[in-house]
Design an enzyme around this catalytic site. Structure first.
Site, PDB file in Angstrom:
ATOM      1  N   GLY A 212       5.293  28.433  -0.421  1.00  0.00           N
ATOM      2  CA  GLY A 212       4.489  28.890  -1.541  1.00  0.00           C
ATOM      3  C   GLY A 212       4.970  30.216  -2.089  1.00  0.00           C
ATOM      4  N   ILE A 213       4.045  30.911  -2.699  1.00  0.00           N
ATOM      5  CA  ILE A 213       4.368  32.137  -3.407  1.00  0.00           C
ATOM      6  C   ILE A 213       3.983  33.335  -2.528  1.00  0.00           C
ATOM      7  CG2 ILE A 213       2.139  32.394  -4.590  1.00  0.00           C
ATOM      8  CD1 ILE A 213       3.828  32.661  -7.200  1.00  0.00           C
ATOM      9  N   ALA A 215       5.079  37.055  -0.186  1.00  0.00           N
ATOM     10  CA  ALA A 215       6.127  37.710   0.605  1.00  0.00           C
ATOM     11  C   ALA A 215       6.617  36.857   1.778  1.00  0.00           C
ATOM     12  CB  ALA A 215       5.567  39.030   1.138  1.00  0.00           C
ATOM     13  N   GLU A 235       7.338  23.164  -5.001  1.00  0.00           N
ATOM     14  CA  GLU A 235       7.012  23.417  -6.407  1.00  0.00           C
ATOM     15  C   GLU A 235       7.899  24.537  -6.950  1.00  0.00           C
ATOM     16  OE1 GLU A 235       3.108  24.034  -5.446  1.00  0.00           O
ATOM     17  OE2 GLU A 235       3.292  26.161  -5.002  1.00  0.00           O
ATOM     18  N   LYS A 358      -2.318  46.136   4.188  1.00  0.00           N
ATOM     19  CA  LYS A 358      -1.504  47.360   4.388  1.00  0.00           C
ATOM     20  C   LYS A 358      -2.408  48.544   4.750  1.00  0.00           C
ATOM     21  CE  LYS A 358       2.817  46.088   3.014  1.00  0.00           C
ATOM     22  NZ  LYS A 358       2.890  44.841   2.304  1.00  0.00           N
TER      23      LYS A 358
HETATM   24  N1  COA Z   1      -8.860  42.127   1.310  1.00  0.00           N
HETATM   25  C1  COA Z   1      -8.524  43.022   0.347  1.00  0.00           C
HETATM   26  N2  COA Z   1      -7.300  43.076  -0.229  1.00  0.00           N
HETATM   27  C2  COA Z   1      -6.387  42.199   0.198  1.00  0.00           C
HETATM   28  C3  COA Z   1      -6.662  41.240   1.186  1.00  0.00           C
HETATM   29  C4  COA Z   1      -7.961  41.229   1.755  1.00  0.00           C
HETATM   30  N3  COA Z   1      -8.306  40.338   2.692  1.00  0.00           N
HETATM   31  N4  COA Z   1      -5.548  40.513   1.402  1.00  0.00           N
HETATM   32  C5  COA Z   1      -4.600  40.967   0.574  1.00  0.00           C
HETATM   33  N5  COA Z   1      -5.110  41.988  -0.151  1.00  0.00           N
HETATM   34  C6  COA Z   1      -4.405  42.742  -1.188  1.00  0.00           C
HETATM   35  C7  COA Z   1      -3.090  43.327  -0.665  1.00  0.00           C
HETATM   36  O1  COA Z   1      -3.288  44.592  -0.092  1.00  0.00           O
HETATM   37  C8  COA Z   1      -2.244  43.356  -1.916  1.00  0.00           C
HETATM   38  O2  COA Z   1      -2.668  44.461  -2.696  1.00  0.00           O
HETATM   39  P1  COA Z   1      -1.602  45.305  -3.574  1.00  0.00           P
HETATM   40  O3  COA Z   1      -1.114  44.336  -4.626  1.00  0.00           O
HETATM   41  O4  COA Z   1      -2.423  46.417  -4.130  1.00  0.00           O
HETATM   42  O5  COA Z   1      -0.535  45.724  -2.606  1.00  0.00           O
HETATM   43  C9  COA Z   1      -2.682  42.110  -2.680  1.00  0.00           C
HETATM   44  O6  COA Z   1      -3.993  41.799  -2.199  1.00  0.00           O
HETATM   45  C10 COA Z   1      -1.783  40.905  -2.447  1.00  0.00           C
HETATM   46  O7  COA Z   1      -1.685  40.645  -1.065  1.00  0.00           O
HETATM   47  P2  COA Z   1      -0.300  40.252  -0.408  1.00  0.00           P
HETATM   48  O8  COA Z   1      -0.571  39.993   1.029  1.00  0.00           O
HETATM   49  O9  COA Z   1       0.754  41.247  -0.748  1.00  0.00           O
HETATM   50  O10 COA Z   1      -0.005  38.904  -1.198  1.00  0.00           O
HETATM   51  P3  COA Z   1       1.314  38.051  -1.348  1.00  0.00           P
HETATM   52  O11 COA Z   1       2.132  38.583  -2.451  1.00  0.00           O
HETATM   53  O12 COA Z   1       1.976  37.829  -0.032  1.00  0.00           O
HETATM   54  O13 COA Z   1       0.675  36.668  -1.853  1.00  0.00           O
HETATM   55  C11 COA Z   1      -1.183  35.149  -2.006  1.00  0.00           C
HETATM   56  C12 COA Z   1      -0.319  36.030  -1.086  1.00  0.00           C
HETATM   57  C13 COA Z   1      -2.224  34.434  -1.176  1.00  0.00           C
HETATM   58  C14 COA Z   1      -1.881  36.029  -3.043  1.00  0.00           C
HETATM   59  C15 COA Z   1      -0.239  34.141  -2.715  1.00  0.00           C
HETATM   60  O14 COA Z   1       0.384  33.339  -1.743  1.00  0.00           O
HETATM   61  C16 COA Z   1      -0.986  33.267  -3.687  1.00  0.00           C
HETATM   62  O15 COA Z   1      -1.248  33.682  -4.799  1.00  0.00           O
HETATM   63  N6  COA Z   1      -1.354  32.045  -3.292  1.00  0.00           N
HETATM   64  C17 COA Z   1      -2.034  31.132  -4.178  1.00  0.00           C
HETATM   65  C18 COA Z   1      -2.150  29.730  -3.646  1.00  0.00           C
HETATM   66  C19 COA Z   1      -0.845  29.207  -3.164  1.00  0.00           C
HETATM   67  O16 COA Z   1      -0.424  29.478  -2.068  1.00  0.00           O
HETATM   68  N7  COA Z   1      -0.180  28.400  -3.952  1.00  0.00           N
HETATM   69  C20 COA Z   1       1.096  27.841  -3.588  1.00  0.00           C
HETATM   70  C21 COA Z   1       2.181  28.465  -4.359  1.00  0.00           C
HETATM   71  S1  COA Z   1       1.901  28.361  -6.135  1.00  0.00           S
END
Ligand code: COA
Length: 437
Positions: A212-213, A215, A235, A358
Site C-alpha cells: 500500500g501507500i 513509509a 494498485e 513520532k
Molecule cells: N494518532 C495521531 N496521529 C497519528 C497517528 C495516531 N494514531 N498515527 C499517525 N499519526 C500521524 C503521524 O504522526 C503523521 O503525522 P505528520 O504527517 O504530521 O508527520 C501522519 O499521521 C501520518 O502517519 P504516518 O505513520 O507517517 O503515515 P504513512 O505515511 O506511513 O501512511 C497511512 C500510513 C495509513 C496514512 C497510509 O497507509 C494510508 O493512507 N492508507 C490508506 C488505506 C490504504 O492502505 N490503502 C492502500 C493503498 S492506496
C-alpha cells in the site's frame, strides 16, 4: 497525428459548463495546464458548481482553495497531502469508496461524468496513446464522459495494458510537455526497517506482492534481497521495487495470471519509475476494476498484501483514513487486497505500522478515537505487525486478539492497554494472558 487538431488549454476547457462533473487523471499525472485554464475561467466568474473528482494527485490543487467555494468542489476518491488541509476545513470532500469501485461509480452512473481531463503519451503510428501512470478510474472516465480533453505530453510514459487507448476515444486535444510530478520517499528509519524485517520474514519465495501507500512498503522491499521469484499484482508501486527487478528477484515467474508481468493501476515515484515503465512490456497498467478485484487478485497464489494504518484497537479494528474525525487519506485498496490475499491459496494479509507515533503516542488503543473510520474490519484482519513482531489474528477470539495485539505494542504502553483489556473483558483476559505465556 495529422488528423488531430490541437487547441489551446483555454479553448479546450470552454467545453466545461456550470454543474459539470470533471475527472482529472490522477496521482503523478494531474493535467496542470488544463487545471490552470479552468481556474482562469473560475476567476472570471464564468463557472459555478463544478465538481472535480480524482484519486489523490501530486502537485498544486488550488481549485479547493476557499476563494473557489461555490465555483469548484473537489470530491475526491482519496485525499492526498495537497488537499488534506482543505478537506479537513470542509472546502474539499471525500467519497468513501473501495479503490476497486472508483471506476464503477462512473460506469454504473452513480456519479455523472461530463468531462475527462487527462494526459497521454504522443500517439504512435497506429493512433494509440498511453494513459501512462494513471489508469485507475481514468479509463472509466474516458469511456463515460461526454468529452475527453487529452494533453499530449512526451513525458507521459508509454505504458502498456489497459493504459493504451485509441485516439478516437478523445475529442479535444492539447499539447503541453512537462515532466510528471515526482513523489519522493524518505529512507526508512530503524523502526520502519524492523517492521520491514518482520514482514519480510512472513513473505515466502514465489509470493505475489501488493504494498500500500506510506513509509512501510519501501522498508519491506529493502528486506527482500534474498527472496526468489516474487511477483507484483498491486494498485501502485514506487522506487523500492526497481532494485529487486534489476536483481531478478521480482520476475513474476510464479504468477497464476499475467505471468512474468508487473500489474498495477497507478504509479507515483521518482522519474526512475516513470522511465522504467516507459515502453516496458514487463509492466501492465490496468483498469482498477481488474487490479483491485479481490477475486482476480486471488487468482495468484501466495498473494501477500502489506498495508499500513493510523490506529488499531485491541480487537483488531483498523483505522487507516482518519485521525479521529479528521479525515486523512482514504480507504484506497486496503480492503480489496486484504480480502484478495485472504482468498488466495497460501495468501497472507498484513497490517504493518509503528507501535507509536513520532511523538510517542500509542497507535494501538483500547478503542478507536471518537470519529475514527474503520477501514479494515476485525473480521478481515489476519497479520498485524509492528517493530516488536508479527501476530496472526485470524480465527482468534476478541480476548486472544487483545493479548496478541498488546504483545506487539510499545512496552511503555502495554500496562495501560492490559488494564483496558481487563476492564473490557474482565479477569478472564488476564487468565488467557497468563495461560499463553
Ligand atoms: N494518532 C495521531 N496521529 C497519528 C497517528 C495516531 N494514531 N498515527 C499517525 N499519526 C500521524 C503521524 O504522526 C503523521 O503525522 P505528520 O504527517 O504530521 O508527520 C501522519 O499521521 C501520518 O502517519 P504516518 O505513520 O507517517 O503515515 P504513512 O505515511 O506511513 O501512511 C497511512 C500510513 C495509513 C496514512 C497510509 O497507509 C494510508 O493512507 N492508507 C490508506 C488505506 C490504504 O492502505 N490503502 C492502500 C493503498 S492506496
Amino acid at each position: 497525428m495529422n488528423s488531430i487538431k490541437i487547441v489551446s488549454a483555454q479553448e479546450a476547457v470552454n467545453v466545461v459548463k456550470n454543474g459539470d462533473h470533471i475527472h482529472l487523471s490522477s496521482v503523478a499525472s494531474a493535467p496542470q495546464s488544463l487545471i490552470k485554464a479552468l481556474l482562469e475561467r473560475g476567476d472570471k466568474g464564468e463557472l459555478k458548481d463544478v465538481k472535480i473528482h480524482h484519486l489523490h494527485t501530486e502537485g498544486a490543487a488550488p481549485y479547493a482553495d476557499e476563494k473557489y467555494a461555490g465555483i469548484f468542489q473537489a470530491d475526491q476518491f482519496f485525499v492526498g497531502g495537497n488537499l488534506r488541509k482543505q478537506t479537513q476545513a470542509g472546502f474539499a470532500d471525500y467519497i468513501p469508496v473501495f479503490l476497486s469501485e472508483t471506476q464503477k461509480l462512473y460506469r454504473c452512473g452513480a456519479l455523472p461524468i461530463n468531462v475527462a481531463m487527462i494526459q497521454v503519451s504522443p500517439p504512435d503510428k497506429h493512433g494509440f496513446v498511453s494513459l501512462g501512470t494513471s489508469v485507475d478510474a481514468t479509463l472509466a472516465a474516458v469511456e463515460c464522459a461526454d468529452h475527453t480533453i487529452a494533453v499530449i505530453n512526451k513525458y507521459v510514459p508509454r505504458a502498456f495494458g489497459d493504459a493504451m487507448i485509441h485516439s478516437s476515444k478523445i475529442d479535444i486535444w492539447c499539447e503541453n510537455h512537462e515532466p510528471l510530478e515526482e513523489a519522493h520517499f524518505t529512507t526508512p528509519d530503524e523502526i520502519e526497517l524492523a517492521i520491514g524485517a518482520h514482514c519480510a520474514g512472513l513473505i515466502e519465495d514465489g509470493a505475489c506482492l501488493q504494498m500500500g501507500i506510506g513509509a512501510i512498503p519501501n522498508a519491506v522491499l529493502a528486506k527482500l534481497g534474498n527472496h526468489k521469484n516474487l511477483g507484483i499484482h498491486t494498485e501502485m508501486f514506487a522506487d523500492g521495487v526497481l532494485p529487486l527487478v534489476e536483481a531478478g528477484i521480482i520476475n513474476g515467474e510464479n504468477k497464476g495470471i499475467d505471468k512474468g508481468k508487473m500489474v498495477s493501476t497507478f504509479l507515483m515515484g521518482s522519474q526512475k519509475v516513470y522511465d522504467f515503465i516507459d515502453d516496458n512490456p514487463m509492466v501492465s497498467m490496468m483498469d482498477v476494476g481488474y487490479t483491485n478485484d479481490p477475486y482476480i487478485i486471488a487468482k495468484n497464489e501466495k498473494v501477500t498484501a502489506i498495508n499500513s494504518a493510523l490506529q488499531i484497537d485491541i480487537t483488531g479494528q483498523v483505522c487507516a483514513d482518519s485521525i479521529g474525525a479528521k479525515h486523512y487519506s482514504g480507504v484506497g485498496g486496503q480492503v480489496d487486497f486484504i480480502y484478495g490475499a485472504s482468498l488466495s491459496k497460501g495468501g497472507k494479509a498484513m497490517i504493518a505500522m509503528p507501535s507509536v507515533t513520532k511523538k510517542g503516542m500509542s497507535k494501538i488503543a483500547p478503542m478507536l478515537n471518537v470519529g475514527a473510520g474503520v477501514v479494515t474490519t476485525r473480521a478481515h484482519m489476519h497479520y498485524f505487525v509492528t517493530e516488536y513482531g508479527a501476530v496472526d489474528l485470524y480465527g482468534k477470539t476478541l480476548q486472544e486478539r487483545a493479548r496478541l495485539i498488546i504483545s506487539v505494542a510499545h512496552p511503555d504502553h502495554q500496562a495501560e492497554l492490559d488494564k483496558a483489556a481487563f476492564e473490557r473483558f474482565g479477569p478472564h483476559h488476564t487468565y488467557i494472558k497468563n495461560m499463553c505465556k
